[in-house]
Scaffold this motif. Sequence first.
Motif, mmCIF file in Angstrom:
data_model
loop_
_atom_site.group_PDB
_atom_site.id
_atom_site.type_symbol
_atom_site.label_atom_id
_atom_site.label_comp_id
_atom_site.label_asym_id
_atom_site.label_seq_id
_atom_site.Cartn_x
_atom_site.Cartn_y
_atom_site.Cartn_z
ATOM 1 N N SER A 1 -8.999 -14.778 9.561
ATOM 2 C CA SER A 1 -9.198 -14.083 8.281
ATOM 3 C C SER A 1 -10.566 -13.420 8.292
ATOM 4 O O SER A 1 -11.437 -13.750 9.115
ATOM 5 C CB SER A 1 -9.121 -15.071 7.111
ATOM 6 O OG SER A 1 -10.227 -15.966 7.135
ATOM 7 N N VAL B 1 -6.097 -4.554 8.814
ATOM 8 C CA VAL B 1 -5.254 -5.011 7.710
ATOM 9 C C VAL B 1 -5.052 -6.518 7.815
ATOM 10 O O VAL B 1 -4.367 -7.010 8.706
ATOM 11 C CB VAL B 1 -3.886 -4.290 7.717
ATOM 12 C CG1 VAL B 1 -3.012 -4.794 6.576
ATOM 13 C CG2 VAL B 1 -4.095 -2.778 7.607
ATOM 14 N N MET B 2 -5.685 -7.236 6.895
ATOM 15 C CA MET B 2 -5.579 -8.691 6.851
ATOM 16 C C MET B 2 -5.456 -9.132 5.401
ATOM 17 O O MET B 2 -5.967 -8.465 4.494
ATOM 18 C CB MET B 2 -6.819 -9.355 7.484
ATOM 19 C CG MET B 2 -7.025 -9.029 8.947
ATOM 20 S SD MET B 2 -8.477 -9.876 9.650
ATOM 21 C CE MET B 2 -9.822 -8.937 8.892
ATOM 22 N N GLU B 3 -4.785 -10.244 5.182
ATOM 23 C CA GLU B 3 -4.700 -10.782 3.833
ATOM 24 C C GLU B 3 -6.075 -11.263 3.403
ATOM 25 O O GLU B 3 -6.870 -11.733 4.215
ATOM 26 C CB GLU B 3 -3.689 -11.937 3.776
ATOM 27 C CG GLU B 3 -2.246 -11.492 3.991
ATOM 28 C CD GLU B 3 -1.262 -12.625 3.769
ATOM 29 O OE1 GLU B 3 -1.693 -13.702 3.287
ATOM 30 O OE2 GLU B 3 -0.077 -12.442 4.072
ATOM 31 N N ASP C 1 -10.185 -7.608 3.888
ATOM 32 C CA ASP C 1 -9.683 -6.753 4.960
ATOM 33 C C ASP C 1 -10.778 -6.448 5.981
ATOM 34 O O ASP C 1 -11.936 -6.859 5.844
ATOM 35 C CB ASP C 1 -9.089 -5.455 4.397
ATOM 36 C CG ASP C 1 -10.121 -4.566 3.711
ATOM 37 O OD1 ASP C 1 -11.331 -4.831 3.838
ATOM 38 O OD2 ASP C 1 -9.710 -3.596 3.042
ATOM 39 N N THR D 1 -6.687 -1.747 15.910
ATOM 40 C CA THR D 1 -5.713 -1.668 14.831
ATOM 41 C C THR D 1 -4.514 -0.815 15.220
ATOM 42 O O THR D 1 -4.520 -0.142 16.259
ATOM 43 C CB THR D 1 -6.380 -1.069 13.576
ATOM 44 O OG1 THR D 1 -5.449 -1.012 12.488
ATOM 45 C CG2 THR D 1 -6.883 0.338 13.854
ATOM 46 N N LYS E 1 -8.281 4.219 5.826
ATOM 47 C CA LYS E 1 -8.809 3.037 6.519
ATOM 48 C C LYS E 1 -9.839 3.427 7.576
ATOM 49 O O LYS E 1 -10.854 2.748 7.740
ATOM 50 C CB LYS E 1 -7.661 2.250 7.175
ATOM 51 C CG LYS E 1 -6.665 1.663 6.195
ATOM 52 C CD LYS E 1 -5.586 0.888 6.929
ATOM 53 C CE LYS E 1 -4.588 0.272 5.950
ATOM 54 N NZ LYS E 1 -3.828 1.297 5.216
#
Length: 217
Positions: free
Chosen positions: A40, A61-63, A66, A87, A94
């Motif tokens: 994370s 893109v991460m929960e 970010d 990515t 982004k």
Amino acid sequence: MENGEPIKVLLVDDHEMVRIGLAAVLGTEEGIEVVGEAGSGEEGVRLAQEYKPDVVLMDLVMEGMDGIETTRQVMRLYPECKVIVLTSYLDDEKMYPVIEAGAFSYLLKTSRASEVADAIRAAARGQSVLVSEVASKMMNRFRSDARIEAPAHSELTDREMEVLKLLAQGKSNQDIADQLIIGIKTVKFHVTNILAKLGVEDRTQAAIYAYKNGLAE
């Protein structure tokens, strides 16, 4: 590294299989050592402070936090680190923010393992790597910004600038011709070009433009 020590790399990606694959591949590369894995953004910031890696491979893109915010925080807390974005995304929303946040290089997950390793070594030497798609986007944006920022009068020739300044003083075409020692038809030609380049409709608007932009004397 120049001192003979391996390049310390931290992996930040919320997909475990991606981290496992990267760790396995990079573990076979000479001079590269994976010192930690974060699932994370929050963990990535913490491990960056703990391990002080030379390079961070950063997912976008991460929960939760970010990759953009994670990059921003890592660079704020540990500016010596080089963040390499890895990515699947190429969209402007982004790409530009993460570069502005301090990302050093930008790679796609379709890159070959050798390309990722080479980018890590390049980053350790202070050399940035951008995949061709990103480099093209950056260049196009730079050109677009340059066009937007350039004032209209930057298109005027030296002679047209002289005519504009005299025009702004209220000089007639004949007065301008006499002062510049050119023909009246030449003056009219220059005035037509000036109006077109400035995007104005008449001499009055051209004069107003000149005063607003500090061109009138």
